[in-house]
Scaffold this active site. Structure first.
Site, PDB file in Angstrom:
ATOM      1  N   SER A  74     -21.412  10.190   3.725  1.00 14.21           N
ATOM      2  CA  SER A  74     -20.909   9.694   5.007  1.00 14.21           C
ATOM      3  C   SER A  74     -20.289   8.318   4.859  1.00 14.21           C
ATOM      4  CB  SER A  74     -22.049   9.618   6.035  1.00 14.21           C
ATOM      5  OG  SER A  74     -23.034   8.679   5.604  1.00 14.21           O
TER       6      SER A  74
ATOM      7  N   TYR B 166     -25.351   9.709  14.300  1.00 19.42           N
ATOM      8  CA  TYR B 166     -26.647   9.213  13.844  1.00 19.42           C
ATOM      9  C   TYR B 166     -26.622   7.819  13.218  1.00 19.42           C
ATOM     10  CZ  TYR B 166     -25.836   9.836   8.803  1.00 19.42           C
ATOM     11  OH  TYR B 166     -25.375   9.722   7.522  1.00 19.42           O
ATOM     12  N   LYS B 167     -25.455   7.254  12.975  1.00 15.64           N
ATOM     13  CA  LYS B 167     -25.424   5.929  12.369  1.00 15.64           C
ATOM     14  C   LYS B 167     -24.209   5.172  12.880  1.00 15.64           C
ATOM     15  CE  LYS B 167     -24.267   5.443   8.047  1.00 15.64           C
ATOM     16  NZ  LYS B 167     -24.199   5.549   6.574  1.00 15.64           N
TER      17      LYS B 167
ATOM     18  N   TYR C 187     -27.257  20.114   6.655  1.00 11.95           N
ATOM     19  CA  TYR C 187     -26.543  20.734   5.538  1.00 11.95           C
ATOM     20  C   TYR C 187     -26.388  22.244   5.718  1.00 11.95           C
ATOM     21  CZ  TYR C 187     -27.174  16.606   2.469  1.00 11.95           C
ATOM     22  OH  TYR C 187     -27.125  15.354   1.903  1.00 11.95           O
TER      23      TYR C 187
ATOM     24  N   HIS D 236     -29.412  14.861  -4.169  1.00 10.66           N
ATOM     25  CA  HIS D 236     -29.569  13.773  -3.189  1.00 10.66           C
ATOM     26  C   HIS D 236     -30.470  12.711  -3.788  1.00 10.66           C
ATOM     27  CE1 HIS D 236     -30.165  11.728   0.655  1.00 10.66           C
ATOM     28  NE2 HIS D 236     -29.281  12.536   1.204  1.00 10.66           N
ATOM     29  N   GLY D 237     -30.345  11.495  -3.314  1.00  8.90           N
ATOM     30  CA  GLY D 237     -31.305  10.456  -3.656  1.00  8.90           C
ATOM     31  C   GLY D 237     -32.644  10.754  -3.009  1.00  8.90           C
TER      32      GLY D 237
ATOM     33  N   ASP E  15     -29.195  -6.918  44.214  1.00 11.49           N
ATOM     34  CA  ASP E  15     -27.954  -6.365  43.669  1.00 11.49           C
ATOM     35  C   ASP E  15     -26.838  -6.471  44.706  1.00 11.49           C
ATOM     36  OD1 ASP E  15     -26.176  -5.008  42.010  1.00 11.49           O
ATOM     37  OD2 ASP E  15     -26.795  -3.040  42.789  1.00 11.49           O
TER      38      ASP E  15
END
Length: 436
Positions: free
Chosen positions: A13, A47-48, A79, A93-94, A208
């Site tokens: 990504s 997600y990031k 995946y 993958h790591g 308000d």
């Protein structure tokens, strides 16, 4: 056949490639022919942080690396769709995904591989301090006003429905920035932040009624921007006098705010959910359209959005009045239309959106489903709605929790009974960034 070259699948990504990635690719290439699944922009933003480089650029970079044989899009954090399509022998993958958000992704990846005899190979994650600094530098770039401002428009081009959660402080901004869940093969987070006048006023213990002036609102925005990267949509109430509105547009645009939503009412502000139970006056459409035109002329870039909020349904003026105003505001240059309702069901919202979409397929539609909260984002999206704002839920949920904590301490003369209600100091410290 034993001599057949195995296929290896890896997912990427990042728009920051470092030696740790290169080493992982080198190891994967020794196992077979490497297919690189590059997450699409929509998959990444789910997600990031928003990618600095778009999918095409990231795919080109990954594809140019020695050891990569093929690049394919990966449309989800999961995946599974690509594993079913390409059926690789090995996924590499790591080992960093054994914990945290991606633990669930890892588990379903392993289940899918086992279903057809594939295997998972994990290598130690490269966790050098230099790599962290590179990622932090990329994240810092996203908070630069000129980069941050245009991200709302980009998100609207990527996603069917963009979601915004209210934030009224740096802390709530961090909650909106960092909260992510993984469910049914997909990661989910909020796309943007809504800085509400109601929540801003309530947090300061004031009514308000536009009592909190723009200088104070800007301080709240600055607190949020200092620790977050996501686009900000500002609740601009009526926008005030046109002469003041144009200056506020320039200020917000310069700060990096992505959009302001202004409502077509005038006079002393009353919350829309009061409806006709209190005196509220709708602005003349010609006057409000002129305010929009003045705001658009004041802009220096094409990134900033002025969204017109229509109060016709709130004030029981009827569907035709709402649609006529929408046409006038779009013609005046409005970058989006927010339609509001205080009914418990979404019927009139759907009626408006369906009628509007029959005439206009492109102008973004915005809703705040506070009263008709039984509907899902997917249902709203099916009626052409582009932005869903959760306008006040953090402050509404935070107040009763804090009040209950105070009551229990008073009742028991100690704080033991509130421990389960409180976040640990360690968790607080991990939420707040070490450096700003």
């Amino acid at each position: 056949m034993d001599g057949q070259v195995k296929t290896v699948y890896m997912a990427f990504s990042t728009d920051v490639i470092h030696s740790g990635h290169l080493r992982l690719i080198e190891l994967a290439a020794k196992l077979g022919r490497v297919i690189a699944g590059v997450l699409t922009d929509e998959a990444v933003v789910s997600y990031k942080r928003y990618p600095l480089l778009d999918y095409a650029e990231r795919a080109a970079i990954i594809g140019s690396i020695k050891g990569i044989s093929e690049v394919v899009p990966q449309d989800t954090l999961s995946y599974v769709p690509n594993l079913r399509k390409y059926r690789p022998d090995i996924v590499v993958h790591g080992d960093d995904w054994q914990q945290g958000l991606q633990q669930s992704v890892r588990e379903e990846t392993m289940r899918e591989l086992q279903s057809y005899g594939g295997s998972l190979v994990e290598y130690p994650y490269a966790d050098r301090e230099a790599y962290k600094l590179m990622e932090e530098a990329s994240r810092d770039r996203l908070s630069i006003p000129d980069i941050r401002r245009g991200r709302l428009k980009k998100l609207l081009g990527l996603k069917n429905v963009v979601t915004a959660m209210e934030a009224h402080s740096g802390l709530t901004g961090l909650i909106v920035e960092k909260t992510t869940v993984y469910h049914e093969g997909a990661a989910k987070q909020f796309d943007a932040m809504w800085v509400s006048s109601l929540c801003d006023s309530t947090d300061k213990g004031k009514p308000d009624i536009e009592l909190v002036d723009m200088s104070s609102r800007l301080r709240t925005i600055d607190d949020i921007m200092e620790v977050t990267t996501k686009p900000i949509i500002l609740d601009g109430d009526t926008g005030g006098l046109t002469e003041h509105f144009v200056y506020n547009v320039r200020t917000l645009e310069r700060l990096g705010v992505s959009a302001i939503i202004i409502e077509d009412k005038k006079g002393l502000k009353k919350n829309s959910l009061f409806g006709t139970s209190v005196k509220q006056t709708q602005d003349e459409p010609e006057h409000f359209a002129a305010k929009i035109r003045a705001g658009k002329r004041a802009q220096k870039t094409q990134d900033f959005m002025i969204i017109a909020r229509i109060e016709s349904l709130i004030l029981e003026k009827g569907m035709e009045d709402a649609l006529a105003r929408a046409r006038a505001y779009v013609a005046a240059g409005a970058d989006g239309i927010m339609i509001h309702s205080r009914r418990k069901e979404p019927t009139e919202i759907y009626e408006f959106c369906d009628a509007f979409r029959a005439e206009d397929r492109t102008t973004p539609l915005v809703v705040v489903p506070t009263s008709y909260n039984q509907v899902t984002e997917e249902e709203l999206g099916s009626h052409g709605i582009n932005i869903v704002i959760y306008a006040n839920h953090l402050i509404r949920s935070g107040f009763p929790a804090m009040q209950k904590t105070a009551e229990l301490i008073l009742e028991h003369h100690r704080s033991l009974e509130v421990d389960e209600m409180c976040m640990s100091i360690k968790e607080i410290l991990t939420l707040i960034p070490d450096e700003i």
